[in-house]
Design an enzyme around this catalytic site. Structure first.
Site, mmCIF file in Angstrom:
data_model
loop_
_atom_site.group_PDB
_atom_site.id
_atom_site.type_symbol
_atom_site.label_atom_id
_atom_site.label_comp_id
_atom_site.label_asym_id
_atom_site.label_seq_id
_atom_site.Cartn_x
_atom_site.Cartn_y
_atom_site.Cartn_z
ATOM 1 N N ILE A 14 0.827 -1.206 0.000
ATOM 2 C CA ILE A 14 0.000 0.000 0.000
ATOM 3 C C ILE A 14 0.862 1.257 0.000
ATOM 4 O O ILE A 14 0.536 2.255 -0.637
ATOM 5 C CB ILE A 14 -0.982 0.007 1.184
ATOM 6 C CG1 ILE A 14 -2.027 1.103 1.019
ATOM 7 C CG2 ILE A 14 -0.244 0.167 2.511
ATOM 8 C CD1 ILE A 14 -2.960 0.906 -0.134
ATOM 9 N N SER A 36 11.335 0.478 8.021
ATOM 10 C CA SER A 36 10.803 -0.798 7.549
ATOM 11 C C SER A 36 11.785 -1.908 7.893
ATOM 12 O O SER A 36 12.998 -1.734 7.730
ATOM 13 C CB SER A 36 10.558 -0.760 6.042
ATOM 14 O OG SER A 36 10.118 -2.012 5.571
ATOM 15 N N ARG A 37 11.267 -3.034 8.341
ATOM 16 C CA ARG A 37 12.132 -4.153 8.683
ATOM 17 C C ARG A 37 12.665 -4.873 7.451
ATOM 18 O O ARG A 37 13.734 -5.488 7.503
ATOM 19 C CB ARG A 37 11.363 -5.168 9.548
ATOM 20 C CG ARG A 37 11.013 -4.676 10.933
ATOM 21 C CD ARG A 37 10.209 -5.726 11.679
ATOM 22 N NE ARG A 37 8.973 -6.054 10.972
ATOM 23 C CZ ARG A 37 8.161 -7.046 11.330
ATOM 24 N NH1 ARG A 37 8.463 -7.815 12.358
ATOM 25 N NH2 ARG A 37 7.043 -7.272 10.644
ATOM 26 N N LYS A 90 -5.985 3.215 7.095
ATOM 27 C CA LYS A 90 -7.203 2.601 7.606
ATOM 28 C C LYS A 90 -6.965 1.100 7.816
ATOM 29 O O LYS A 90 -6.165 0.489 7.079
ATOM 30 C CB LYS A 90 -8.375 2.857 6.655
ATOM 31 C CG LYS A 90 -8.215 2.246 5.259
ATOM 32 C CD LYS A 90 -8.682 0.790 5.211
ATOM 33 C CE LYS A 90 -8.374 0.121 3.914
ATOM 34 N NZ LYS A 90 -8.625 -1.327 3.934
ATOM 35 N N ASP A 168 -11.234 -5.837 5.946
ATOM 36 C CA ASP A 168 -10.163 -4.912 5.568
ATOM 37 C C ASP A 168 -10.567 -4.123 4.315
ATOM 38 O O ASP A 168 -10.447 -2.896 4.307
ATOM 39 C CB ASP A 168 -8.855 -5.664 5.333
ATOM 40 C CG ASP A 168 -7.727 -4.740 4.917
ATOM 41 O OD1 ASP A 168 -7.110 -4.113 5.798
ATOM 42 O OD2 ASP A 168 -7.459 -4.627 3.699
#
Length: 310
Positions: A14, A36-37, A90, A168
């Site tokens: 996303i 970010s991992r 969201k 979702d």
């Protein structure tokens, strides 16, 4: 005013598909950092965690949280306590209580809190709300059906507690309906179909009504292949309104009245820039409350296990 220095937390699908292009096109923002991992971005400072990003880029003004909802509360709280403006993908959290606590924290902090509902920025939402305001609604039906293997390939978190499963995407429909209908509505009953190897539903049927007993129904499915269905049908005393393609098209009695290209995420960041400039927050939990009600009141049916075959 100088651009708002912003960092993205969570560089998944996303973020790459929507957030990065929207930020690149908005001169009010300057993307300076990513946490970010598992991924990194050129031309930005890269960190493994939000904590490292906050420490490494003290001039950061805002953060956009694109992580799964189950971890978003702790990240949002950390950013607000650091005085940053916070934008939430969201749904805004895994529970209503989390979002309520974040709202209180934002009220006492210098940062803004923006709980986003990108589908409310679809081009037909405002025209539909205006058209419905002067009409008597007799029936509403939501059809929200898409292919989870296309939109969430390999993402097991969506089937875990807090992942929401079919809700979702379906929460997008609820975000539109709560924005365009003139009266609040309430869940009366529902059926949630849950794969035997998952904790979240893969399909659902819901029945709502409002204070005047207007029937409002929803048919939700996460296994639709081929063309995807994101439609809302509303019958009134002066004709029928239909929103198609997630709100990109508006029909009145099957006649196309309004259509425009999708600009949802640019709309979100334009609104976030306004909130940051005013140091104001915007948090509406109505769509999330309807999902919580579905889990609270809906009957569970166990169905065949789900396996991601992508």
């Amino acid at each position: 005013m100088p651009p708002i220095k912003i960092g993205i937390v969570g560089l998944g699908k996303i973020a790459r598909d929507q957030h990065l292009p929207a930020l690149a096109a908005n001169p009010d923002f300057e993307l300076v950092a990513v946490a970010s991992r598992n991924a990194s971005l050129e031309d930005a400072a890269n960190f493994a965690t939000l904590e490292e990003m906050l420490a490494g880029v003290p001039e950061l003004d805002a953060v956009s949280l694109c992580t799964p909802p189950t971890v978003r509360y702790g990240q949002a709280r950390q950013a607000l306590q650091a005085g940053k403006h916070v934008m939430l993908e969201k749904p805004p959290g895994a529970t209503l209580s989390e979002v309520e606590d974040l709202t209180r924290l934002a009220e006492a902090s210098p940062g803004s809190l923006f709980a986003t509902w990108h589908s409310r920025h679809a081009p037909t939402v405002a025209p539909a709300r205006k058209w419905l305001a002067s009409r008597q609604i007799s029936k509403v039906h939501i059809e929200w059906k898409e292919d989870v293997r296309v939109w969430h390939p390999g993402q097991r978190w969506i089937w875990e507690p807090g992942g929401m499963g079919v809700f979702d995407p379906a929460i997008n429909a609820l975000s539109i309906v709560t924005a365009i209908l003139p009266r609040s509505f309430f869940l009366r009953e529902g059926t949630l179909k849950v794969p035997e190897n998952c904790q979240a539903p893969i399909a659902a049927k819901l029945r709502f009504s409002d204070s005047e007993e207007t029937p409002i129904t929803a048919d939700l499915d996460f296994l639709q292949t081929g063309p995807q269905t994101w439609d809302i049908h509303i019958e009134t005393d002066a004709g029928n309104l239909t929103l198609r393609k997630g709100g990109s098209q508006m029909f009145i009695d099957d006649r196309l009245e309004h259509e425009a290209p999708e600009q949802e995420y640019p709309g979100l960041y334009a609104r976030f820039a306004e909130l940051v400039a005013r140091c104001e927050s915007e948090v509406d939990v109505a769509p999330l409350r309807h999902v919580a009600d579905a889990f609270l009141l809906g009957r569970r049916e166990t169905v065949a296990p789900f396996h991601d075959e992508s």
